[in-house]
Design a protein around this motif. Structure first.
Motif, short mmCIF file in Angstrom:
data_model
loop_
_atom_site.label_atom_id
_atom_site.label_comp_id
_atom_site.label_asym_id
_atom_site.label_seq_id
_atom_site.Cartn_x
_atom_site.Cartn_y
_atom_site.Cartn_z
N GLY A 31 -2.50 5.58 -4.63
CA GLY A 31 -1.22 6.29 -4.68
C GLY A 31 -0.79 6.89 -3.36
O GLY A 31 -0.14 7.93 -3.32
N VAL A 32 -1.16 6.23 -2.26
CA VAL A 32 -0.75 6.69 -0.94
C VAL A 32 0.09 5.60 -0.27
O VAL A 32 0.00 4.43 -0.62
N LYS A 33 0.90 6.03 0.69
CA LYS A 33 1.73 5.07 1.41
C LYS A 33 0.97 4.53 2.62
O LYS A 33 0.46 5.30 3.44
N LEU A 34 0.91 3.23 2.75
CA LEU A 34 0.26 2.59 3.89
C LEU A 34 1.27 2.36 4.99
O LEU A 34 2.27 1.68 4.79
N VAL A 35 1.00 2.98 6.15
CA VAL A 35 1.85 2.77 7.34
C VAL A 35 0.92 2.22 8.42
O VAL A 35 0.42 2.96 9.26
N PRO A 36 0.65 0.92 8.40
CA PRO A 36 -0.41 0.34 9.23
C PRO A 36 -0.14 0.48 10.73
O PRO A 36 1.00 0.43 11.18
N HIS A 37 -1.24 0.66 11.45
CA HIS A 37 -1.17 0.78 12.91
C HIS A 37 -1.27 -0.62 13.53
O HIS A 37 -2.21 -1.34 13.26
#
Length: 209
Positions: A31-37
């Motif tokens: 339930g978290v947002k993935l903002v990939p590096h």
């Protein structure tokens, strides 16, 4: 034998795509947002593999990298490094191209300069230091964090978005258990900062790098 004469990236495409998919599924499960590096691959081709799985927001480690991915169609970019105010002209070019920028801030001085020179709005994450001692405002210095938050909310071009922490001291850990301990400690410190600011800023987003 491959006839390779210069430094060359050799990538197992199927493994890479599988790893990306596993991270996307894990973030959904938690339930978290993935903002990939994207600092490791720095490739629009690989970026496309993320897009195919519904990723729309990314993280980079420099204005130049942000410029590259913006030119390749990405419109939600976090620059996860204390912003260099001397690069504000490039930021303005991306803003004029409808790029939604999120910047890391560690001082009120940066806010003052950016607010004078930006020609559009950007979101701000206050970078916190939970023990890595590389960059960021120490989580114990809530007053300094509060001053940055206040300066951001009073500015004309910066919108306070949340708190960011990169617990890179995990790189020096000697066991999985130690990594988990350092992460738990960093998360607890960041959550504590958020709770101390909750009355003035109830909608802060937390980002862990």
């Amino acid at each position: 034998m491959l006839n390779i004469t210069r430094p060359t990236l050799l990538l197992d495409e199927s493994k890479c795509k599988r790893n990306i998919q596993e991270m996307v599924l894990k973030s959904e499960r938690l339930g978290v947002k993935l903002v990939p590096h994207f600092k490791t691959h720095q490739s629009d081709v690989i970026g496309g593999w993320f897009k195919n799985l519904g990723i729309e927001a990314i993280t980079v480690s420099s204005v130049k990298m942000a410029e590259y991915f913006a030119a390749n169609g990405w419109r939600n970019i976090t620059i996860a490094f204390p912003i260099n105010v001397l690069e504000v002209d490039v930021l303005n070019q991306m803003i004029s191209s409808s790029v939604d920028l999120t910047l890391l801030i560690v001082s009120t001085e940066s806010i003052m300069v950016l607010d004078k020179k930006l020609k559009g709005h950007v979101k701000v994450l206050i970078e916190l230091d939970a023990g890595y001692n590389r960059t960021g405002v120490p989580t114990e210095d809530v007053e300094a964090i509060r001053q940055i938050a206040e300066a951001t909310t009073k500015s004309n071009h910066l919108d306070l978005y949340g708190l960011y922490c990169h617990p890179g001291n995990t790189y020096h850990a000697e066991s999985v258990e130690q990594i988990k301990g350092l992460w738990a400690d960093a998360i607890a410190k960041v959550v504590q900062v958020k709770s101390q600011l909750s009355l003035e800023y109830p909608a802060l987003t937390l980002r862990m790098g």
